[in-house]
Design an enzyme around this catalytic site. Structure first.
Site, PDB file in Angstrom:
ATOM      1  N   LYS A  64      -7.295 -26.552  18.402  1.00  0.00           N
ATOM      2  CA  LYS A  64      -5.871 -26.174  18.482  1.00  0.00           C
ATOM      3  C   LYS A  64      -5.723 -24.729  18.951  1.00  0.00           C
ATOM      4  CE  LYS A  64      -3.531 -27.773  15.052  1.00  0.00           C
ATOM      5  NZ  LYS A  64      -2.698 -28.068  13.862  1.00  0.00           N
ATOM      6  N   LYS A  76      -9.958 -24.161   7.741  1.00  0.00           N
ATOM      7  CA  LYS A  76      -8.907 -24.837   6.964  1.00  0.00           C
ATOM      8  C   LYS A  76      -9.357 -24.840   5.509  1.00  0.00           C
ATOM      9  CE  LYS A  76      -5.090 -27.374   7.866  1.00  0.00           C
ATOM     10  NZ  LYS A  76      -4.115 -27.373   8.955  1.00  0.00           N
ATOM     11  N   SER A 142       6.718 -21.924   9.123  1.00  0.00           N
ATOM     12  CA  SER A 142       6.013 -22.293  10.365  1.00  0.00           C
ATOM     13  C   SER A 142       6.293 -23.731  10.790  1.00  0.00           C
ATOM     14  CB  SER A 142       4.503 -22.073  10.202  1.00  0.00           C
ATOM     15  OG  SER A 142       4.010 -22.867   9.156  1.00  0.00           O
ATOM     16  N   GLY A 176       6.763 -40.016   7.611  1.00  0.00           N
ATOM     17  CA  GLY A 176       6.721 -38.733   6.911  1.00  0.00           C
ATOM     18  C   GLY A 176       7.911 -37.864   7.255  1.00  0.00           C
ATOM     19  N   LYS A 179       8.325 -31.246   5.736  1.00  0.00           N
ATOM     20  CA  LYS A 179       8.785 -30.024   6.400  1.00  0.00           C
ATOM     21  C   LYS A 179       8.952 -30.240   7.912  1.00  0.00           C
ATOM     22  CE  LYS A 179       5.377 -27.376   4.791  1.00  0.00           C
ATOM     23  NZ  LYS A 179       4.631 -28.267   3.851  1.00  0.00           N
ATOM     24  N   ILE A 200       6.911 -41.890   1.415  1.00  0.00           N
ATOM     25  CA  ILE A 200       6.625 -42.380   0.069  1.00  0.00           C
ATOM     26  C   ILE A 200       7.522 -41.684  -0.960  1.00  0.00           C
ATOM     27  CG2 ILE A 200       4.238 -43.165   0.411  1.00  0.00           C
ATOM     28  CD1 ILE A 200       3.353 -40.373  -0.599  1.00  0.00           C
ATOM     29  N   ALA A 239       2.777 -37.382   8.765  1.00  0.00           N
ATOM     30  CA  ALA A 239       2.298 -37.331   7.368  1.00  0.00           C
ATOM     31  C   ALA A 239       0.779 -37.154   7.413  1.00  0.00           C
ATOM     32  CB  ALA A 239       2.722 -38.578   6.620  1.00  0.00           C
ATOM     33  N   SER A 260       3.183 -34.794  14.587  1.00  0.00           N
ATOM     34  CA  SER A 260       2.621 -33.537  14.079  1.00  0.00           C
ATOM     35  C   SER A 260       1.386 -33.741  13.219  1.00  0.00           C
ATOM     36  CB  SER A 260       3.667 -32.797  13.235  1.00  0.00           C
ATOM     37  OG  SER A 260       3.753 -33.380  11.944  1.00  0.00           O
ATOM     38  N   ALA A 261       1.158 -34.944  12.706  1.00  0.00           N
ATOM     39  CA  ALA A 261       0.060 -35.112  11.737  1.00  0.00           C
ATOM     40  C   ALA A 261      -1.252 -34.652  12.357  1.00  0.00           C
ATOM     41  CB  ALA A 261      -0.044 -36.570  11.314  1.00  0.00           C
TER      42      ALA A 261
HETATM   43  N1  LIG Z   1       3.793 -27.584   8.517  1.00  0.00           N
HETATM   44  C1  LIG Z   1       3.314 -27.277   9.693  1.00  0.00           C
HETATM   45  O1  LIG Z   1       3.755 -26.339  10.343  1.00  0.00           O
HETATM   46  C2  LIG Z   1       2.241 -28.117  10.313  1.00  0.00           C
HETATM   47  C3  LIG Z   1       1.927 -29.387   9.843  1.00  0.00           C
HETATM   48  N2  LIG Z   1       0.999 -30.137  10.467  1.00  0.00           N
HETATM   49  C4  LIG Z   1       0.675 -31.482   9.992  1.00  0.00           C
HETATM   50  O2  LIG Z   1       1.856 -32.291  10.013  1.00  0.00           O
HETATM   51  C5  LIG Z   1       1.814 -33.206   8.911  1.00  0.00           C
HETATM   52  C6  LIG Z   1       3.055 -32.999   8.051  1.00  0.00           C
HETATM   53  O3  LIG Z   1       3.066 -31.664   7.583  1.00  0.00           O
HETATM   54  P1  LIG Z   1       4.267 -31.102   6.677  1.00  0.00           P
HETATM   55  O4  LIG Z   1       5.554 -31.692   7.149  1.00  0.00           O
HETATM   56  O5  LIG Z   1       4.080 -29.657   6.654  1.00  0.00           O
HETATM   57  O6  LIG Z   1       3.869 -31.709   5.274  1.00  0.00           O
HETATM   58  P2  LIG Z   1       4.842 -32.002   4.012  1.00  0.00           P
HETATM   59  O7  LIG Z   1       3.956 -32.065   2.829  1.00  0.00           O
HETATM   60  O8  LIG Z   1       6.001 -31.077   4.005  1.00  0.00           O
HETATM   61  O9  LIG Z   1       5.411 -33.474   4.361  1.00  0.00           O
HETATM   62  C7  LIG Z   1       4.623 -34.621   4.425  1.00  0.00           C
HETATM   63  C8  LIG Z   1       5.536 -35.796   4.120  1.00  0.00           C
HETATM   64  O10 LIG Z   1       4.804 -36.999   4.304  1.00  0.00           O
HETATM   65  C9  LIG Z   1       5.076 -37.866   3.219  1.00  0.00           C
HETATM   66  N3  LIG Z   1       3.974 -38.814   3.084  1.00  0.00           N
HETATM   67  C10 LIG Z   1       2.751 -38.615   2.516  1.00  0.00           C
HETATM   68  N4  LIG Z   1       2.025 -39.754   2.600  1.00  0.00           N
HETATM   69  C11 LIG Z   1       2.793 -40.651   3.249  1.00  0.00           C
HETATM   70  C12 LIG Z   1       2.602 -42.003   3.652  1.00  0.00           C
HETATM   71  N5  LIG Z   1       1.468 -42.653   3.389  1.00  0.00           N
HETATM   72  N6  LIG Z   1       3.611 -42.644   4.301  1.00  0.00           N
HETATM   73  C13 LIG Z   1       4.782 -41.996   4.561  1.00  0.00           C
HETATM   74  N7  LIG Z   1       5.024 -40.724   4.198  1.00  0.00           N
HETATM   75  C14 LIG Z   1       4.035 -40.052   3.564  1.00  0.00           C
HETATM   76  C15 LIG Z   1       5.275 -36.948   2.038  1.00  0.00           C
HETATM   77  O11 LIG Z   1       5.996 -37.587   0.988  1.00  0.00           O
HETATM   78  C16 LIG Z   1       6.052 -35.798   2.674  1.00  0.00           C
HETATM   79  O12 LIG Z   1       7.445 -36.023   2.651  1.00  0.00           O
HETATM   80  C17 LIG Z   1       0.491 -32.940   8.191  1.00  0.00           C
HETATM   81  O13 LIG Z   1      -0.517 -33.792   8.711  1.00  0.00           O
HETATM   82  C18 LIG Z   1       0.180 -31.504   8.546  1.00  0.00           C
HETATM   83  O14 LIG Z   1      -1.190 -31.225   8.476  1.00  0.00           O
HETATM   84  C19 LIG Z   1       0.345 -29.702  11.586  1.00  0.00           C
HETATM   85  C20 LIG Z   1       0.614 -28.464  12.097  1.00  0.00           C
HETATM   86  C21 LIG Z   1       1.522 -27.539  11.449  1.00  0.00           C
HETATM   87  O1  LIG Z   2       0.970 -24.122  10.543  1.00  0.00           O
HETATM   88  C1  LIG Z   2       0.406 -23.322   9.813  1.00  0.00           C
HETATM   89  O2  LIG Z   2       0.973 -22.763   8.866  1.00  0.00           O
HETATM   90  C2  LIG Z   2      -1.034 -22.932  10.037  1.00  0.00           C
HETATM   91  C3  LIG Z   2      -1.704 -23.660  11.121  1.00  0.00           C
HETATM   92  C4  LIG Z   2      -2.310 -24.933  10.637  1.00  0.00           C
HETATM   93  O3  LIG Z   2      -2.916 -24.986   9.605  1.00  0.00           O
HETATM   94  C5  LIG Z   2      -2.150 -26.128  11.428  1.00  0.00           C
HETATM   95  O4  LIG Z   2      -1.672 -26.020  12.556  1.00  0.00           O
HETATM   96  O5  LIG Z   2      -2.536 -27.213  10.957  1.00  0.00           O
END
Ligand SMILES: NC(=O)C1=CN([C@@H]2O[C@H](COP(=O)(O)OP(=O)(O)OC[C@H]3O[C@@H](n4cnc5c(N)ncnc54)[C@H](O)[C@@H]3O)[C@@H](O)[C@H]2O)C=CC1
Ligand SMILES: O=C(O)CCC(=O)C(=O)O
Length: 366
Positions: A64, A76, A142, A176, A179, A200, A239, A260-261
């Protein structure tokens, strides 16, 4: 264990009995710079599962960083625990102490299951924290640029598939609504697209369903694995990783996967399987780099215009990957890996260039 971490530089187990912290930090590759990557909190069933996740996630960060052209390496961390019940400020302070012990080799911040506020506590112990709220001197949430990057990825993909970037008039299936997923879903509804959603967490579903009222697009909630078989144009995984696997590929009726996952492909070969089924795959680490771009920017003199410009460039990078995949008859996943490996190799060669900050250690007079 050494065979298992082959290809990685370092794996650090962090155990603090006082706070209950059980964390693992993985540093994959620091050719491009110090390792950078978020911290995920999950109730992993076994330590083995947590190791597997952190190894895969940290490797993804190396690619990335290369793809987004930021001078950081891949790392990580994961905390073993339930984010709904187990997280405490003290736990994040303890985690901060472990990060500090790496003396600048690793910078971290939020990921699934953690929030910027958790890292305000870690920040008391180390400066190697990113994704810090604006009131604490950071660039803030972010997930905002991450969601923007996903939308650029969707536009580029629509351009290739339909000859127009327009998001409206299409149907998207979103897994999912956290955020990132919530923000993507909201933008799609505002643009007049129809979406299928699943999560979920019922609260997350209610939140987007409430917002959907009065917006141009329509929303339909589906349960669990049903999301893989709905008749959408694009599947948007936001997710967990590993969701593109032997089983789910059979069910997918979409024309593309853009989300995004992290680590969407269970194994690299699943990129090829998608291609064979005529499904265009936007490599996850290209599309979801917006957050990385913003948090890396915090470590220079923060500049919002630069973050916007680099996030917008996700569109062009993805187009380049689609072109290379076409021209070389390889999957988009292979094209992306090749693109990043070339960048890392070219830097490795530049690293051998002598400069005054790399004086021999025995030169004590300076
Ligand atoms: N937050 C960020 O800026 C970044 C996030 N990501 C990736 O994007 C994905 C989402 O990240 P966030 O939104 O930050 O996480 P988050 O924790 O805020 O949201 C994840 C959501 O997915 C749901 N979830 C979990 N298991 C599930 C399933 N089996 N089926 C349906 N929904 C499910 C959760 O209840 C939650 O609402 C992750 O894989 C993360 O690594 C990647 C780059 C940056
Ligand atoms: O998005 C972030 O806060 C850090 C970067 C990261 O861990 C990701 O892109 O998965």
């Amino acid at each position: 264990m050494f065979e298992r971490i082959n290809g990685h530089e370092q794996l650090l187990f962090c155990n603090d009995e006082h706070t209950g912290l059980k964390a693992i930090i993985a540093i994959h590759n620091t050719t491009l710079g110090p390792a950078l990557g978020g911290c995920r909190m999950r109730p992993y069933k076994t330590t083995d599962e947590a190791i597997e996740d952190v190894l895969r996630l940290s490797k993804g960060m190396t690619y990335k960083c290369a793809a987004a052209d930021v001078d950081f390496g891949g790392g990580k961390s994961v905390i073993i625990g339930d984010p709904l019940t187990d997280r405490t400020p003290e736990m994040f302070r303890a985690f901060g102490q472990f990060v500090e012990s790496l003396n600048g080799r690793f910078y971290t911040g939020t990921d699934m299951g953690t929030t910027p506020n958790d890292f305000v506590h870690a920040l008391k112990e180390t400066n190697c924290i990113v994704g810090v709220p604006e009131e604490y001197g950071g660039n803030g949430d972010s997930s905002i640029p991450t969601a923007e990057g996903v939308l650029y990825g969707l536009k580029a993909t629509n351009n290739v598939l339909f000859g127009s970037e327009d998001l409206n008039g299409k149907t998207y299936s979103i897994q999912g609504l956290g955020k990132v997923g919530y923000k993507v879903a909201l933008q799609l509804l505002e643009s007049g697209a129809d979406i299928y959603v699943t999560d979920i967490n019922e609260k997350a579903i209610r939140q987007i369903a409430d917002q959907a009222e009065g917006l141009k697009g329509n929303i339909k909630v589906v349960e669990g694995d049903e999301i893989y078989s709905v008749p959408a144009d694009v599947f948007v995984p936001c997710a967990l990783g590993g969701v593109i696997n032997d089983e789910t590929i059979e069910h997918l009726k979409v024309k593309a996967v853009v989300g995004s996952a992290n680590n969407q492909l269970l194994r690299d070969e699943h990129g090829k399987f998608l291609q064979e089924r005529g499904i265009l795959y936007a490599p996850d680490y290209i599309v979801n780099a917006g957050g990385l771009i913003q948090v890396a920017d915090e470590l220079y003199t923060p500049n919002k215009a630069r973050v916007l410009a680099k996030t917008r460039a996700i569109y062009d990078t993805l187009m380049e990957i689609y072109t290379q995949s076409n021209e070389n008859s390889i999957s988009t996943a292979e094209a992306a890996n090749q693109f990043c490996n070339d960048r890392i190799e070219s830097r490795r060669k530049r690293n051998s260039f002598f400069s005054h900050d790399k004086r021999p250690k025995w030169n004590v007079r300076n």
